[in-house]
Design a protein around this motif. Structure first.
Motif, PDB file in Angstrom:
ATOM      1  N   ARG A   1      18.342  13.549  48.639  1.00  0.00           N
ATOM      2  CA  ARG A   1      16.942  13.149  48.648  1.00  0.00           C
ATOM      3  C   ARG A   1      16.976  11.702  48.553  1.00  0.00           C
ATOM      4  NH1 ARG A   1      15.425  17.511  44.836  1.00  0.00           N
ATOM      5  NH2 ARG A   1      14.946  19.423  45.992  1.00  0.00           N
ATOM      6  N   GLU A   2      16.002  10.915  49.356  1.00  0.00           N
ATOM      7  CA  GLU A   2      15.885   9.574  49.344  1.00  0.00           C
ATOM      8  C   GLU A   2      15.210   9.266  48.142  1.00  0.00           C
ATOM      9  OE1 GLU A   2      13.481   6.487  52.141  1.00  0.00           O
ATOM     10  OE2 GLU A   2      13.580   8.209  52.793  1.00  0.00           O
TER      11      GLU A   2
ATOM     12  N   SER B   1       7.498  13.421  51.939  1.00  0.00           N
ATOM     13  CA  SER B   1       8.288  12.237  51.644  1.00  0.00           C
ATOM     14  C   SER B   1       7.862  11.260  52.581  1.00  0.00           C
ATOM     15  CB  SER B   1       9.725  12.658  51.884  1.00  0.00           C
ATOM     16  OG  SER B   1       9.686  13.026  53.372  1.00  0.00           O
ATOM     17  N   LYS B   2       7.267  11.451  53.527  1.00  0.00           N
ATOM     18  CA  LYS B   2       6.870  10.305  54.448  1.00  0.00           C
ATOM     19  C   LYS B   2       5.719   9.398  53.915  1.00  0.00           C
ATOM     20  CE  LYS B   2       3.962  12.919  57.652  1.00  0.00           C
ATOM     21  NZ  LYS B   2       3.726  13.406  59.069  1.00  0.00           N
ATOM     22  N   HIS B   3       4.634  10.020  53.027  1.00  0.00           N
ATOM     23  CA  HIS B   3       3.715   9.538  52.429  1.00  0.00           C
ATOM     24  C   HIS B   3       4.063   8.734  51.244  1.00  0.00           C
ATOM     25  CE1 HIS B   3       0.834  11.731  55.241  1.00  0.00           C
ATOM     26  NE2 HIS B   3       1.532  12.787  54.963  1.00  0.00           N
ATOM     27  N   ILE B   4       5.080   9.443  50.644  1.00  0.00           N
ATOM     28  CA  ILE B   4       5.553   8.699  49.562  1.00  0.00           C
ATOM     29  C   ILE B   4       6.224   7.301  49.861  1.00  0.00           C
ATOM     30  CG2 ILE B   4       7.246   8.972  47.381  1.00  0.00           C
ATOM     31  CD1 ILE B   4       4.788  10.858  47.521  1.00  0.00           C
ATOM     32  N   ARG B   5       6.838   7.520  50.666  1.00  0.00           N
ATOM     33  CA  ARG B   5       7.533   6.063  51.296  1.00  0.00           C
ATOM     34  C   ARG B   5       6.803   5.193  51.772  1.00  0.00           C
ATOM     35  NH1 ARG B   5       9.841   8.371  55.455  1.00  0.00           N
ATOM     36  NH2 ARG B   5      11.645   9.234  54.570  1.00  0.00           N
ATOM     37  N   LYS B   6       5.779   5.616  52.442  1.00  0.00           N
ATOM     38  CA  LYS B   6       4.660   4.752  53.240  1.00  0.00           C
ATOM     39  C   LYS B   6       3.691   4.041  52.044  1.00  0.00           C
ATOM     40  CE  LYS B   6       1.491   4.307  57.017  1.00  0.00           C
ATOM     41  NZ  LYS B   6       0.856   5.029  58.145  1.00  0.00           N
TER      42      LYS B   6
ATOM     43  N   ASN C   1       5.804   3.778  47.568  1.00  0.00           N
ATOM     44  CA  ASN C   1       7.165   2.886  47.562  1.00  0.00           C
ATOM     45  C   ASN C   1       8.026   3.960  47.040  1.00  0.00           C
ATOM     46  OD1 ASN C   1       6.284   0.232  48.293  1.00  0.00           O
ATOM     47  ND2 ASN C   1       5.015   0.217  46.278  1.00  0.00           N
ATOM     48  N   GLY C   2       7.959   5.223  47.495  1.00  0.00           N
ATOM     49  CA  GLY C   2       9.181   6.115  47.097  1.00  0.00           C
ATOM     50  C   GLY C   2       8.985   6.730  45.599  1.00  0.00           C
TER      51      GLY C   2
ATOM     52  N   PHE D   1       7.196   9.663  43.389  1.00  0.00           N
ATOM     53  CA  PHE D   1       6.404  10.762  43.232  1.00  0.00           C
ATOM     54  C   PHE D   1       5.550  10.645  41.849  1.00  0.00           C
ATOM     55  CE2 PHE D   1       8.731  12.474  46.672  1.00  0.00           C
ATOM     56  CZ  PHE D   1       7.813  13.523  47.078  1.00  0.00           C
ATOM     57  N   ASP D   2       5.917   9.895  40.844  1.00  0.00           N
ATOM     58  CA  ASP D   2       4.982   9.575  39.729  1.00  0.00           C
ATOM     59  C   ASP D   2       3.778   9.095  40.289  1.00  0.00           C
ATOM     60  OD1 ASP D   2       6.672  10.946  37.759  1.00  0.00           O
ATOM     61  OD2 ASP D   2       7.948   8.860  37.734  1.00  0.00           O
ATOM     62  N   ASP D   3       3.664   8.227  40.836  1.00  0.00           N
ATOM     63  CA  ASP D   3       2.668   7.294  41.205  1.00  0.00           C
ATOM     64  C   ASP D   3       1.543   8.474  42.121  1.00  0.00           C
ATOM     65  OD1 ASP D   3       3.180   5.317  39.817  1.00  0.00           O
ATOM     66  OD2 ASP D   3       3.679   4.117  41.715  1.00  0.00           O
ATOM     67  N   PHE D   4       2.314   9.062  43.001  1.00  0.00           N
ATOM     68  CA  PHE D   4       1.582  10.009  43.852  1.00  0.00           C
ATOM     69  C   PHE D   4       0.941  11.270  43.013  1.00  0.00           C
ATOM     70  CE2 PHE D   4       1.691  14.171  46.098  1.00  0.00           C
ATOM     71  CZ  PHE D   4       0.830  13.616  47.372  1.00  0.00           C
ATOM     72  N   CYS D   5       1.593  11.694  42.074  1.00  0.00           N
ATOM     73  CA  CYS D   5       1.185  12.788  41.306  1.00  0.00           C
ATOM     74  C   CYS D   5       0.010  12.222  40.470  1.00  0.00           C
ATOM     75  CB  CYS D   5       2.187  13.439  40.429  1.00  0.00           C
ATOM     76  SG  CYS D   5       3.442  14.454  41.310  1.00  0.00           S
ATOM     77  N   ASP D   6       0.016  10.864  39.901  1.00  0.00           N
ATOM     78  CA  ASP D   6      -0.908  10.497  39.091  1.00  0.00           C
ATOM     79  C   ASP D   6      -2.289  10.455  39.976  1.00  0.00           C
ATOM     80  OD1 ASP D   6       0.686  10.313  36.711  1.00  0.00           O
ATOM     81  OD2 ASP D   6       1.295   8.293  37.212  1.00  0.00           O
ATOM     82  N   ALA D   7      -1.993   9.818  41.172  1.00  0.00           N
ATOM     83  CA  ALA D   7      -3.162   9.557  42.060  1.00  0.00           C
ATOM     84  C   ALA D   7      -3.995  11.076  42.402  1.00  0.00           C
ATOM     85  CB  ALA D   7      -2.806   8.879  43.379  1.00  0.00           C
TER      86      ALA D   7
END
Length: 283
Positions: A10-11, A47-52, A55-56, A58-64
């Motif tokens: 995984r990236e 993954s494309k949303h996490i990248r864009k 900044n890659g 997933f912690d920040d994504f889950c927090d949001a």
């Protein structure tokens, strides 16, 4: 031969805890249950949303997601929901609707001259337009009848596509040539590989965003409900709740259509099975 994606492939770092946080939100807010085998699918779709946007990370994504960021929550819901459909998929359902249900409703509803069908989990709209075509063909010489389809889905992206009524021409490969000419218009020039649902059919469908687990703003009653290939993503308890709510919003004698791999056995006993995943409420 396909091999399972491992963490080293995984990236971005996508841990079991990330998957657990995402899974909790999805189950609570949509009713969809994500088994362990879906972890790679979830990573691939996000993954494309996490990248864009993150900044890659997933912690920040889950927090949001957990902090109530509605835009990020929509990204998650839209990514997780599955949207596989086709015009007149499981054709026998539409044959039964046209040959049995609509003639029956024509006699039964002759005083109100009103028929309502709900496509619950309509995805990109092919099912809803197929239902509208059945209504159009049966009632085209009966202009005083009010016949309409409500089409709902959780995914805002697919609803936008559905509202346009525009599809790649390959989506009609399973239809006969005369059917294509009757119900669709082909684009010209650089749009010649696109088709559009004809206006007389398109106007019979109203598309609305709806979470089946939340309050339903419509009152019904519905004569027919199509909820196909939706409940397979829910646990038995959620399925039982949904079918009870369907029964409450349907007219006595109404028909329920579910997917070929779905069943009401040991889930709901309010409907009578008619075979081929078609059910009916007692009159």
């Amino acid at each position: 031969m396909m091999t399972e994606l491992t963490s080293s492939d995984r990236e971005f770092i996508f841990s079991d805890e990330h998957f657990a946080r995402i899974r909790r939100f999805v189950t609570v807010h949509t009713g969809i249950v994500l088994p362990d085998i879906k972890k790679n699918m979830v990573y691939g779709r996000l993954s494309k949303h996490i990248r864009k946007q993150f900044n890659g990370n997933f912690d920040d994504f889950c927090d949001a997601v957990e902090n109530g960021d509605s835009e990020v929550q929509d990204i998650l819901v839209n990514a997780i929901t599955t949207n596989l459909t086709a015009f007149f998929r499981e054709r026998h359902h539409f044959d039964f609707l046209s040959n049995t249900v609509l003639p029956e409703l024509y006699k039964k509803n002759h005083l109100t001259k009103r028929i309502r069908i709900w496509s619950a989990g309509c995805s990109t709209g092919e099912e809803a337009y197929s239902l509208a075509i059945c209504l159009y063909e049966f009632f085209k010489d009966k202009p005083d009848w009010d016949v309409r389809v409500l089409a709902t889905d959780l995914d805002a992206n697919v609803l936008q596509a559905a509202k346009s009524g525009v599809y790649d021409i390959e989506r009609l490969n399973q239809l006969e040539l005369k059917e294509k000419k009757m119900w669709f218009k082909r684009g010209t020039g650089d749009r010649q590989n696109l088709i559009k649902v004809k206006t007389d059919i398109q106007t019979k469908v109203a598309f609305k965003r709806l979470n089946l687990l939340h309050q339903w703003p419509m009152n019904g009653p519905f004569d027919v409900v199509f909820c196909r290939n939706v409940i397979i993503y829910f646990d038995k308890e959620t399925q039982a709740v949904l079918f009870k709510r369907f029964a409450e919003i349907m007219r006595p004698g109404g028909y329920l259509f579910i997917g070929h791999s779905e069943t009401l056995f040991n889930v709901n006993d309010q409907f009578t099975p008619l075979g081929k995943t078609i059910y009916q409420l007692p009159s």
